[in-house]
Design a protein around this motif. Sequence first.
Motif, short mmCIF file in Angstrom:
data_model
loop_
_atom_site.label_atom_id
_atom_site.label_comp_id
_atom_site.label_asym_id
_atom_site.label_seq_id
_atom_site.Cartn_x
_atom_site.Cartn_y
_atom_site.Cartn_z
N ASN A 160 0.81 -1.23 0.00
CA ASN A 160 0.00 0.00 0.00
C ASN A 160 0.84 1.27 0.00
O ASN A 160 0.42 2.29 0.56
CB ASN A 160 -0.93 0.02 1.22
N ASP A 193 -7.10 1.74 1.63
CA ASP A 193 -6.02 2.14 0.73
C ASP A 193 -5.09 3.10 1.46
O ASP A 193 -5.21 3.31 2.67
CB ASP A 193 -6.58 2.71 -0.57
N HIS A 219 -11.85 8.16 -5.78
CA HIS A 219 -10.99 8.74 -4.76
C HIS A 219 -11.77 9.78 -3.96
O HIS A 219 -11.91 10.93 -4.38
CB HIS A 219 -9.75 9.36 -5.39
N GLU A 222 -3.40 9.14 -9.52
CA GLU A 222 -4.53 8.33 -9.10
C GLU A 222 -5.05 7.54 -10.30
O GLU A 222 -4.65 7.78 -11.44
CB GLU A 222 -5.67 9.22 -8.57
N GLU A 231 -9.13 5.12 2.80
CA GLU A 231 -10.45 4.89 2.22
C GLU A 231 -10.71 3.39 2.14
O GLU A 231 -9.78 2.59 1.94
CB GLU A 231 -10.54 5.52 0.83
N TYR A 258 3.31 4.40 -1.96
CA TYR A 258 3.40 5.23 -3.15
C TYR A 258 4.86 5.63 -3.35
O TYR A 258 5.46 6.24 -2.46
CB TYR A 258 2.53 6.47 -2.97
N CYS A 315 -1.93 1.49 -4.80
CA CYS A 315 -2.12 1.90 -3.40
C CYS A 315 -3.41 2.64 -3.14
O CYS A 315 -3.77 2.85 -1.98
CB CYS A 315 -0.93 2.76 -2.95
N SER A 316 -4.13 3.05 -4.19
CA SER A 316 -5.34 3.84 -3.96
C SER A 316 -6.54 3.22 -4.65
O SER A 316 -6.42 2.63 -5.73
CB SER A 316 -5.15 5.28 -4.45
N GLU A 317 -7.69 3.37 -4.02
CA GLU A 317 -8.93 2.75 -4.48
C GLU A 317 -9.80 3.80 -5.18
O GLU A 317 -9.94 4.93 -4.70
CB GLU A 317 -9.69 2.16 -3.29
N MET A 351 -4.95 6.21 1.57
CA MET A 351 -5.60 7.36 2.16
C MET A 351 -6.64 6.96 3.20
O MET A 351 -7.48 7.75 3.60
CB MET A 351 -6.26 8.21 1.06
N ARG A 406 -11.51 -0.30 1.03
CA ARG A 406 -11.45 -1.20 -0.12
C ARG A 406 -12.55 -2.25 0.05
O ARG A 406 -12.93 -2.58 1.19
CB ARG A 406 -10.09 -1.90 -0.21
N VAL A 419 -5.24 11.59 -3.35
CA VAL A 419 -3.99 10.93 -2.98
C VAL A 419 -2.94 12.00 -2.73
O VAL A 419 -2.62 12.80 -3.60
CB VAL A 419 -3.54 9.96 -4.08
#
Length: 567
Positions: free
Chosen positions: A281, A423, A445, A389, A427, A283, A440-442, A425, A429, A449
């Motif tokens: 997870n 994720d 958004h 993102e 948030e 960046y 790493c991000s779902e 941030m 998943r 991010v």
Amino acid sequence: MKILEKIFIGIIFSLVWSSSLNAEIFFVSSQQEFDEAHFNANLNDSIIWAAGTFSDIFMEIEKDHLFIAASTLGGTIFTGNSRVDITGDYIILQGFQFLNGNIGTKDVINTRGSYNKFTQINIRAYTSYKYLRVREESQYAEITFCNFENRLNLDDQNILSILVDPVNPGYHKIQYCSFKNFEGIGNDMGIEPIRIGLSTQADHISRTLVEYCYFSKCDGDGELISSKASQNVYRYNTFENNPKAELVLRHGSEAIVYGNFFLNGKGGVRVREGQNHYIYNNYFYELDDRTIYLQNEDSDPLENINIAFNTIVSCSEVILGGIGIDKPTNVTFANNIFAEPDNDLFEEATGTETWIGNIFFGNLGITTPSSGLTNQNPMLIQNSEGFFELSTSSPAIDAAQVGYDLLPQFPGMYTVDTEITSDIMKENRPEIISEKDLGCSEFPHISLVQPIATEENTGPYYNTSTITSVQNTIPVTASLKLSPNPVSSQLRVTMNIEEKGNLLMEIFNIKGQKVADFSKKNIRPGKVTFSKNLCQLVNGFYTIQTTQRNSQGKIISIQTAKFIKNK
């Protein structure tokens, strides 16, 4: 020395409190006054230093359960030969600056006690051994909202040192701290901002948590964090503009590297030794030497290295350690995004890696595996903060595949996101793996991010820049009025509101752990009274702290008081 307040409370708590209790506040402004205050201090007393600059102060703290603080955050400045040595337990050290001192080969702060809390401390431009050393016998140290910066001597000694006992885990926490501006040439100079353990402590279980910290321009060693013990967690940190250093899993096993931002530097994560490491997870962006480096080492060869749900953009290679006789084994890459490398995405493949659900876009650099690593544009977009993102048309959406290891939960530590339900941030998943997104991000958004830990929200609340002004500090007072005290259920808090704004109230137990909080918004100036039901608290000593912010969000006042809960 003046004793401005004395509270005598005659209560006997069964099995816990067996005698009358005294709570005193000692106000001091010299070495002699501090020594006398410490000599006279008893359980739960406070020693408050006046604002000003003091040279050659040695605070030797041997007693337990003391609150030792600056009268204004950042307003008490120690210099010259000043330092602190703590053997007591349950000590809170708050609000001091250590600036431009020279103590030779001694530590600025050295602690052997347990349950000690260091908060709102700034150490800058000192000549010393360590800035802060937590010894092997210490447990449950909390280091929060501190700044460590610019040690003057370039000797081979790290800044924040956590040593590890062979039997008892430390369970230390390093949170919301900043590490900045350590000059050097990188390599193995030894000025690591954080070192946890020693090479001889690799098999010792540490269980130290480093989270929400900020690292920038730390060039005193090639290792930003040197992890040399087992079962440590590094999460939600930001490593930015470090051209000569990276996070290094040097010795030990079972490290978790989760939810971090690695930006504009030498590298991301170097894994030298150990087994069962997890890099999830994260960046990675514009790292110009290597992104992830799995080393080929005969001392303790790498095994079961898990790398999943990371986003890697515009970076140098991921080095897989395929050159040499001690190649990493059981290495899994799962559900990552690799995009637009500086040159190649990978080098030194062992040929035994497991690839699950990854996509790449750019020159691969190794032979394409038969499955699990697909050449496909991830369709990333750059948000308003400059971070990448998933776009609405990204093939990474709902593309995760099963087969990766779950994260371990180490006993006694804060909860780990074992099943990757969030994720980077935080948030949510989806629970179903095939509905999770790669990287790493779902998507979508909800939060942009961007790094959670920044230079602005880490370190002390007050100004720690080169020019230190007492006028820029924040007053800390003991002016809260509490009733009844002791309290059995409903506590009334009376205080003065300086400016219109918001108020946060926090309650800490005798270990310094927060057990309750509540907030009020848009409060007008004047004298106000609030009530809080404390039926859920167990019997014991507590501290309540209020933090006032004005309408612009600036902290204008911090007030504290102590009370006893007695059902």
